[in-house]
Design a protein around this motif. Structure first.
Motif, short mmCIF file in Angstrom:
data_model
loop_
_atom_site.label_atom_id
_atom_site.label_comp_id
_atom_site.label_asym_id
_atom_site.label_seq_id
_atom_site.Cartn_x
_atom_site.Cartn_y
_atom_site.Cartn_z
N TYR A 55 5.93 -0.70 33.36
CA TYR A 55 4.84 -0.01 34.04
C TYR A 55 4.85 1.46 33.63
O TYR A 55 5.87 2.12 33.75
N GLY A 56 3.72 1.95 33.12
CA GLY A 56 3.58 3.36 32.77
C GLY A 56 2.84 4.09 33.87
O GLY A 56 1.67 3.80 34.12
N ASP A 57 3.52 4.99 34.54
CA ASP A 57 2.90 5.73 35.65
C ASP A 57 1.69 6.53 35.21
O ASP A 57 1.57 6.92 34.05
N LYS A 58 0.83 6.79 36.15
CA LYS A 58 -0.33 7.66 35.92
C LYS A 58 0.18 9.06 35.58
O LYS A 58 1.06 9.59 36.24
N LYS A 59 -0.35 9.64 34.53
CA LYS A 59 0.01 11.00 34.13
C LYS A 59 -1.27 11.81 33.95
O LYS A 59 -2.20 11.36 33.28
N HIS A 60 -1.30 12.99 34.52
CA HIS A 60 -2.45 13.89 34.44
C HIS A 60 -3.72 13.13 34.83
O HIS A 60 -3.82 12.64 35.93
N SER A 61 -4.67 12.98 33.92
CA SER A 61 -5.92 12.30 34.28
C SER A 61 -5.98 10.87 33.73
O SER A 61 -7.05 10.31 33.61
N THR A 62 -4.82 10.29 33.37
CA THR A 62 -4.82 8.92 32.85
C THR A 62 -4.58 7.93 33.98
O THR A 62 -4.10 8.28 35.05
N TRP A 63 -4.89 6.68 33.74
CA TRP A 63 -4.60 5.60 34.68
C TRP A 63 -3.24 5.02 34.37
O TRP A 63 -2.76 5.12 33.24
N PRO A 64 -2.60 4.40 35.35
CA PRO A 64 -1.34 3.71 35.05
C PRO A 64 -1.59 2.60 34.03
O PRO A 64 -2.69 2.07 33.94
N LYS A 65 -0.55 2.25 33.28
CA LYS A 65 -0.69 1.23 32.24
C LYS A 65 0.43 0.21 32.36
O LYS A 65 1.55 0.54 32.73
N LEU A 66 0.12 -1.00 32.00
CA LEU A 66 1.12 -2.05 31.90
C LEU A 66 1.37 -2.30 30.43
O LEU A 66 0.45 -2.60 29.67
N PHE A 67 2.62 -2.13 30.00
CA PHE A 67 3.03 -2.37 28.62
C PHE A 67 3.73 -3.71 28.55
O PHE A 67 4.50 -4.07 29.44
N VAL A 68 3.50 -4.44 27.47
CA VAL A 68 4.14 -5.72 27.21
C VAL A 68 4.95 -5.58 25.94
O VAL A 68 4.44 -5.11 24.92
N LEU A 69 6.22 -5.99 26.00
CA LEU A 69 7.09 -5.95 24.82
C LEU A 69 7.44 -7.38 24.45
O LEU A 69 7.98 -8.14 25.26
N HIS A 70 7.09 -7.77 23.22
CA HIS A 70 7.38 -9.11 22.74
C HIS A 70 7.65 -9.05 21.24
O HIS A 70 6.84 -8.54 20.47
N GLU A 71 8.81 -9.57 20.84
CA GLU A 71 9.22 -9.62 19.44
C GLU A 71 9.08 -8.27 18.74
O GLU A 71 8.57 -8.18 17.62
N GLY A 72 9.50 -7.21 19.42
CA GLY A 72 9.53 -5.87 18.83
C GLY A 72 8.22 -5.12 18.82
O GLY A 72 8.14 -4.02 18.30
N ILE A 73 7.17 -5.68 19.42
CA ILE A 73 5.88 -5.01 19.50
C ILE A 73 5.61 -4.63 20.95
O ILE A 73 5.63 -5.48 21.85
N LEU A 74 5.38 -3.35 21.18
CA LEU A 74 5.03 -2.85 22.51
C LEU A 74 3.52 -2.70 22.54
O LEU A 74 2.94 -1.98 21.73
N TYR A 75 2.87 -3.36 23.48
CA TYR A 75 1.42 -3.52 23.48
C TYR A 75 0.83 -3.10 24.82
O TYR A 75 1.41 -3.38 25.87
N THR A 76 -0.33 -2.45 24.79
CA THR A 76 -1.09 -2.18 26.00
C THR A 76 -2.57 -2.07 25.65
O THR A 76 -2.93 -1.76 24.52
N GLU A 77 -3.42 -2.35 26.63
CA GLU A 77 -4.87 -2.15 26.51
C GLU A 77 -5.28 -1.18 27.61
O GLU A 77 -4.74 -1.22 28.71
#
Length: 60
Positions: A9-31
């Motif tokens: 879980y990536g916390d909200k920073k400044h004016s961004t929204w929180p993000k959910l990151f997925v790590l699978h087989e060495g790739i860290l992914y978010t939309e």
């Protein structure tokens, strides 16, 4: 044997929204929305990935 899927879980920073990151087989992914446009981020990370030290687009 493949890597397990891990979620961070990536916390909200400044004016961004929180993000959910997925790590699978060495790739860290978010939309997310960037000025109302769908954006995808993919980063290659090592096996010893530690989210406490991860910096993404100037945010941690």
């Amino acid at each position: 044997m493949s890597d397990q899927i891990r979620f961070f879980y990536g916390d909200k920073k400044h004016s961004t929204w929180p993000k959910l990151f997925v790590l699978h087989e060495g790739i860290l992914y978010t939309e997310y929305l960037d000025h109302y446009r769908k954006t995808i981020s993919r980063d290659v990370v090592g096996r010893n990935f530690n989210p406490k030290f991860y910096s993404w687009n100037g945010y941690q």
